[in-house]
Design a protein around this motif. Structure first.
Motif, short mmCIF file in Angstrom:
data_model
loop_
_atom_site.label_atom_id
_atom_site.label_comp_id
_atom_site.label_asym_id
_atom_site.label_seq_id
_atom_site.Cartn_x
_atom_site.Cartn_y
_atom_site.Cartn_z
N GLU A 672 75.07 9.86 -25.66
CA GLU A 672 76.45 9.30 -25.96
C GLU A 672 76.27 7.68 -26.36
OE1 GLU A 672 75.64 10.98 -23.33
OE2 GLU A 672 77.09 12.61 -23.23
N LYS A 673 75.38 6.95 -25.69
CA LYS A 673 75.03 5.49 -25.97
C LYS A 673 74.79 5.47 -27.35
CE LYS A 673 74.12 3.10 -21.56
NZ LYS A 673 73.47 2.15 -20.94
N LEU A 674 73.69 6.04 -27.76
CA LEU A 674 73.08 5.98 -29.29
C LEU A 674 74.37 6.36 -30.28
CD1 LEU A 674 70.55 5.04 -30.49
CD2 LEU A 674 69.69 7.11 -30.43
N LEU A 687 70.97 -3.78 -30.20
CA LEU A 687 71.34 -3.24 -29.14
C LEU A 687 70.44 -2.68 -28.12
CD1 LEU A 687 73.99 -2.07 -27.65
CD2 LEU A 687 73.48 0.01 -28.83
N THR A 688 69.40 -1.80 -28.63
CA THR A 688 68.33 -1.27 -27.77
C THR A 688 67.49 -2.67 -27.17
OG1 THR A 688 67.92 0.17 -29.49
CG2 THR A 688 66.14 -0.18 -27.91
N ALA A 689 67.39 -3.70 -28.02
CA ALA A 689 66.74 -4.97 -27.28
C ALA A 689 67.58 -5.39 -26.40
CB ALA A 689 66.26 -5.99 -28.25
N SER A 690 68.99 -5.59 -26.22
CA SER A 690 69.75 -6.02 -25.44
C SER A 690 69.86 -5.20 -24.37
CB SER A 690 71.22 -5.96 -25.79
OG SER A 690 71.98 -6.45 -24.96
N GLN A 691 69.57 -3.82 -24.18
CA GLN A 691 69.62 -2.96 -23.22
C GLN A 691 68.09 -3.05 -22.50
OE1 GLN A 691 72.13 -1.05 -22.14
NE2 GLN A 691 73.66 -1.06 -24.13
N VAL A 692 67.16 -2.90 -23.23
CA VAL A 692 65.84 -2.77 -22.74
C VAL A 692 65.40 -4.02 -21.79
CG1 VAL A 692 63.33 -2.55 -23.49
CG2 VAL A 692 65.04 -0.94 -24.19
N PHE A 693 65.67 -5.22 -22.66
CA PHE A 693 65.25 -6.46 -22.03
C PHE A 693 66.42 -7.26 -21.12
CE2 PHE A 693 63.00 -6.04 -26.28
CZ PHE A 693 61.66 -5.82 -25.60
N HIS A 694 67.40 -6.51 -21.01
CA HIS A 694 68.47 -6.99 -19.99
C HIS A 694 68.90 -8.40 -20.63
CE1 HIS A 694 67.96 -3.39 -17.82
NE2 HIS A 694 66.77 -3.71 -17.49
N VAL A 695 69.45 -8.69 -21.94
CA VAL A 695 69.89 -9.87 -22.19
C VAL A 695 71.20 -9.54 -23.05
CG1 VAL A 695 67.60 -11.05 -22.40
CG2 VAL A 695 68.32 -9.93 -24.43
N LYS A 741 61.91 1.93 -20.12
CA LYS A 741 63.33 1.21 -20.17
C LYS A 741 64.16 1.78 -21.18
CE LYS A 741 61.87 -3.25 -18.09
NZ LYS A 741 61.50 -4.64 -18.51
N TYR A 742 63.60 2.15 -22.32
CA TYR A 742 64.23 2.60 -23.28
C TYR A 742 64.92 4.08 -23.01
CZ TYR A 742 64.95 4.77 -27.98
OH TYR A 742 65.63 5.63 -29.22
N PHE A 743 64.07 4.86 -22.28
CA PHE A 743 64.46 6.23 -21.77
C PHE A 743 65.66 5.98 -20.82
CE2 PHE A 743 60.57 8.32 -23.13
CZ PHE A 743 61.02 8.60 -24.36
N GLU A 744 65.71 4.69 -19.86
CA GLU A 744 66.63 4.52 -19.10
C GLU A 744 68.05 4.23 -19.80
OE1 GLU A 744 65.43 1.36 -16.39
OE2 GLU A 744 63.61 2.81 -15.29
N THR A 745 67.83 3.59 -20.88
CA THR A 745 68.96 3.28 -21.90
C THR A 745 69.46 4.12 -22.64
OG1 THR A 745 67.87 1.10 -22.11
CG2 THR A 745 69.66 1.45 -23.60
N TYR A 746 68.75 5.21 -22.99
CA TYR A 746 69.27 6.50 -23.62
C TYR A 746 68.58 7.50 -23.03
CZ TYR A 746 69.75 2.86 -27.38
OH TYR A 746 70.04 1.91 -27.94
N PRO A 747 69.25 7.91 -21.82
CA PRO A 747 68.79 9.06 -20.76
C PRO A 747 68.68 10.36 -21.33
CG PRO A 747 70.79 8.38 -20.16
CD PRO A 747 70.30 7.36 -21.23
N LYS A 748 69.63 10.82 -22.38
CA LYS A 748 69.61 12.12 -22.88
C LYS A 748 68.30 12.38 -23.84
CE LYS A 748 73.69 14.18 -22.27
NZ LYS A 748 75.20 14.87 -22.86
#
Length: 879
Positions: A672-674, A687-695, A741-748
């Protein structure tokens, strides 16, 4: 002169071939690499030894005396990998078909039988050669018995030879004392434990000094070093067991008749047919085709040499629902046609007299209005027969490609073997040798007509089984709705070709030459001497010895100067930067500036060949020349696109999909996130960078975005933490953390990729959105590296293959729309996710609309397909 017997340790050589050479599988999915390697080693040894007798010894699977002793000590032996185990009966079948004597015996291992036969033969005054990968057999070496031990490294096999003298010279002990060495140092490969703490050096020293383990044990207090003394004291029983395990029985009760082992002609008809079935094409040349009784059907083949007969034949063909067709042609001319009306009624019509090439092609075009023409390669027929999308055709080659996309070629004899109940037909080489169709025609080769008949027969007879298999595998729609229409699309692209400014290409090459010469001088000055920059050996010596640059990796042939090694060193060494640029420009010059100039045709256009049965994922490839590999990374490489231009009155419209594989991943995973990110038209990498690096999204740095982009695309290709660490020049631990972290961001996505691997393991294949299958036999390999590769393939193929399917659908629709609307614009090039249209200036708006509608509408995903479109006076501007 003494007679000679060659004895071969069957399992040992098969095992060595299995681990030393790449694995092979034939179209039936059988592993054959070890058998192929064994035969190559066998033929080489036979040529060198020229023996009078030949015997191959095999172990039986039931336990022997030594097996039982070992198992009593340490449990069961390590099992043989299944891919190797299944090849044992196969090599025995091949050897039997060649008339080679094989022996095995309950309760005895192969080396016991070899030892027994070697000593018996020596007593009869024979010279004996034993071929084995097992150094235990060195104990058998005498002045008359030679042990040959092959070593395979990087696909190359070398062989060491040992009589008794060479054993003493290399190991400092006599052949019988090899047993004593093994008793002390052990041998894990042969399940001989040895005693703890004693290696080869210490064991050799003890046996040279004391002669045997028993004598060493009697002089225990004198034994040095202390570690060896205590080990021998504490584990003497183990040394005695090891000695028993290492001792070969040279007096086993084997019944053996030498006449049965006399070497005869190995190249029998039975062996030929078996090698064909196993697809050992490189070995078939060893057989004398004239002496091999092939399964032929020539009684059902007829030649039609007059016009009235040809007319009657085509009239008869028009009443059939299906006919097999093989057009004998090259790019310029037609030399005849093979037509199969029934499986038992096949004709060859040579192009002669009134039956010209034009006549034959016209008749085939008429025939396709009412009857399905079954061809091995429809696109080659289209070069001369002006069929249309409404013509009735069946493309056997595309059908078998879909059913097994892992093969590199799909010849008529392979198709017959696989889809006609194992029917063995002569190959093209059997019938025509290495002659081209034109050369065979000029020679009036009898084989040419027979060849046309076999191909036409195979195309007709295999259609039913292939069509049935396509339905059973649910790939009939892929065949009928994507691949078959694509034949016509690609043929149109090949016919149009793409215009090239020859003078500009020449000028481009001259500019490259100037820069290459400048770089050459600079590199020589920096090195302090002139040398051949294209010689890896000379370059390695200059960089890593003379200049002392750290980081060189030395191999057997010298220092490696591979691009990945030099790229790591380039930032700190100007000479290496220059060398890398020199290499890139030299490749541009030879491959493109010079290479493309050689293939410009009289119409000032290059006509590439587009292949749809080459890649396992379904992507199209381009050859002769490869226009899909025009460089894009460096500006000087991109500039070559300027020489590709449209005709006067036309422009180029270039449209390419934006991140199609990531969009396919979003859709197939259902994350859903992607999906939401795409729906909101966000910058996916930011967006991926923001989620993965928490910025915060707006605070993502260019470096973070670049790293996120590498992860995004890396995930699509099943990248490992090692691969990502190499790409981003970070540690493996950091790369693993990025991926986690990527898989945490996009779990499915993680669940989706894991499911693909699980499905691949269970079914043996993975599928695209539209049902195209990609077999993944590597997932069942016992080799870790092969399994890891299989996992990456299982994750990537459904995504890359789905993208390839979508692009093919778009190509077909764009091509068909432009035809339907009567446009003069034409599709001239496809480069993976990019389409290039040579567009009439007055049709720019219409073609732009067609590209927009058909490319975006090629598939309906949970995220929209987007395209980038540009216009230009050359390919560079349009891209």
């Amino acid at each position: 002169m003494s007679e000679k017997i060659l004895l071969i340790d069957g399992h040992s050589i098969l095992n060595r071939a299995f681990y030393g050479l790449p694995d092979l599988t034939n179209s039936e999915g059988k592993h054959t690499g070890a058998v192929y390697g064994f035969l190559n080693i066998l033929f080489r040894i036979l040529e060198e030894e020229k023996p009078d007798y030949l015997t191959v010894a095999f172990d039986l699977h039931e336990p022997t005396f030594r097996h039982k002793m070992y198992e009593a000590y340490k449990g069961t032996r390590k099992p043989m990998p299944s891919e190797l185990r299944e090849q044992v009966p196969l090599i025995r079948e091949v050897l039997t078909s060649m008339g080679v004597k094989t022996v095995s015996m309950a309760g005895y291992e192969a080396d016991d039988l070899l030892g027994t036969l070697a000593f018996r033969s020596e007593k009869q005054g024979m010279d004996v050669t034993i071929l084995s990968g097992d150094r235990d057999l060195l104990q058998l070496a005498t002045d008359k018995i030679m042990i040959r031990l092959p070593k395979t490294s990087r696909g190359k096999t070398t062989i060491e030879n040992f009589h008794a003298e060479q054993v003493l010279e290399k190991y400092q002990v006599t052949p019988p004392q090899i047993i004593e060495l093994k008793a002390l140092m052990g041998d894990s490969a042969d399940n001989i434990p040895g005693i703890p703490g004693v290696g080869e050096k210490t064991a050799t020293k003890l046996i040279v000094q004391y002669g045997s383990i028993e004598n060493a044990h009697e002089h225990l207090e004198e034994v040095k070093p202390n570690k060896a003394k205590e080990s021998l004291r504490e584990h003497y029983d183990l040394a005695v067991l090891s000695k028993t395990l290492a001792t070969i029985n040279t007096d086993s009760p084997l019944e053996f008749a030498y006449e049965e082992a006399r070497l005869q002609d190995l190249y029998t008809p039975e062996a030929y047919e078996l090698c064909k079935r196993l697809e050992f094409k490189n070995l078939l040349s060893r057989f004398d085709a004239a002496s091999v009784s092939q399964q032929t059907m020539t009684d059902d083949f007829f030649t039609c040499e007059d016009l009235s007969g040809a007319e009657a034949l085509f009239q008869k063909a028009a009443a059939k629902p299906y006919v097999g067709v093989e057009l004998l042609c090259d790019r310029e001319d037609v030399y005849g046609v093979g037509i199969a009306l029934e499986e038992e009624e096949v004709y060859h019509i040579p192009a002669q007299g009134l039956m010209t090439g034009d006549y034959l092609c016209g008749k085939l075009k008429e025939l396709a209005d009412t009857t399905v023409l079954c061809c091995m390669d429809v696109k080659s027929v289209l070069k001369h027969v002006k069929l249309t999308e409404t013509s009735h055709v069946f493309d056997t080659g595309i059908g078998v490609y879909l059913l097994n996309p892992l093969k590199s070629s799909y010849t008529f004899d392979d198709v017959a073997k696989e889809y006609l109940d194992g029917k063995l037909l002569p190959t093209r080489e059997d019938l025509l040798g290495k002659d081209s169709i034109q050369k065979a025609w000029e020679k009036s080769s009898e084989g040419l007509g027979t060849y046309a008949c076999y191909v036409a027969y195979t195309a007709l007879a295999s259609r039913g089984p292939i069509e049935k298999a396509l339905h059973e595998t649910e790939m009939w729609k892929v065949y009928t709705e994507i691949e078959l229409p694509l034949v016509f699309t690609l043929n149109s692209m090949e016919e149009w070709g793409i215009r090239v400014k020859g003078e500009e290409l020449k000028s481009y090459g001259e500019k490259l030459s100037v820069r290459i010469q400048e770089l050459e001088k600079m590199i020589w000055e920096q090195a302090g001497e002139e040398f051949n920059i294209n010689s890896p050996k000379q370059l390695g010596v200059i960089l890593f010895e003379k200049m002392g640059i750290p980081g060189g990796k030395k191999t057997k042939t010298g220092y490696s100067t591979a691009a990945d090694i030099l790229e790591k060193l380039a930032p700190e060494h100007e000479i290496i930067k220059n060398i890398l640029e020199y290499r890139q420009l030299a490749k541009l010059k030879s491959t493109y500036a010079d290479g493309l100039s050689a293939v410009i045709e009289p119409d000032r256009r290059i006509h590439s060949t587009f292949n749809q049965t080459i890649t396992a994922t379904g992507r199209i490839s381009s050859t002769e020349p490869n226009l899909q590999n025009i460089p894009v990374r460096m500006e000087l490489g991109r500039l070559i696109r300027k020489v590709f231009v449209p005709e006067d009155g036309f422009v180029f419209l270039d449209a390419d999909y934006s991140q199609i594989e990531l969009r396919v991943l979003a859709h197939m995973s259902g994350d859903e996130k992607l999906i939401q990110a795409y729906r909101e038209a966000q910058d996916i990498h930011r967006l991926t960078a923001s989620q993965v690096f928490h910025v915060p999204f707006d605070e993502v740095t260019p470096l973070q975005r670049r790293n996120a982009k590498a992860v995004n695309f890396g995930i699509v290709y099943g990248i490992s933490s090692f691969g990502l660490s190499q790409d981003l020049s970070i540690t493996r631990k950091e790369a693993a953390a990025y991926i986690e972290k990527y898989f945490e961001t996009y779990p499915k996505i993680k669940g989706f990729l894991d499911e693909l691997v699980a499905t691949g393991k269970e079914k043996g294949y993975v599928s695209t959105m539209l049902g195209r299958r990609r077999p993944v036999p590597e997932l069942k390999s016992s080799n870790f590296m092969q399994r890891s590769f299989g996992e990456r393939v299982a994750m990537n193929s459904p995504i890359q293959g789905s993208a390839a399917d979508i692009i093919k659908i778009a190509m077909n629709r764009v091509y068909e729309r432009m035809k339907q609307e009567g446009l003069e614009s034409r599709l001239v090039l496809q480069v993976h996710d990019e389409l290039l249209i040579e567009t009439k200036k007055e049709e720019i708006e219409t073609v732009s609309k067609i590209l927009e509608e058909e490319m975006k509408g090629a598939a309906h995903l949970s995220v929209e397909l987007e395209i980038d479109m540009h216009e230009g006076e050359n390919w560079y501007e349009a891209k």
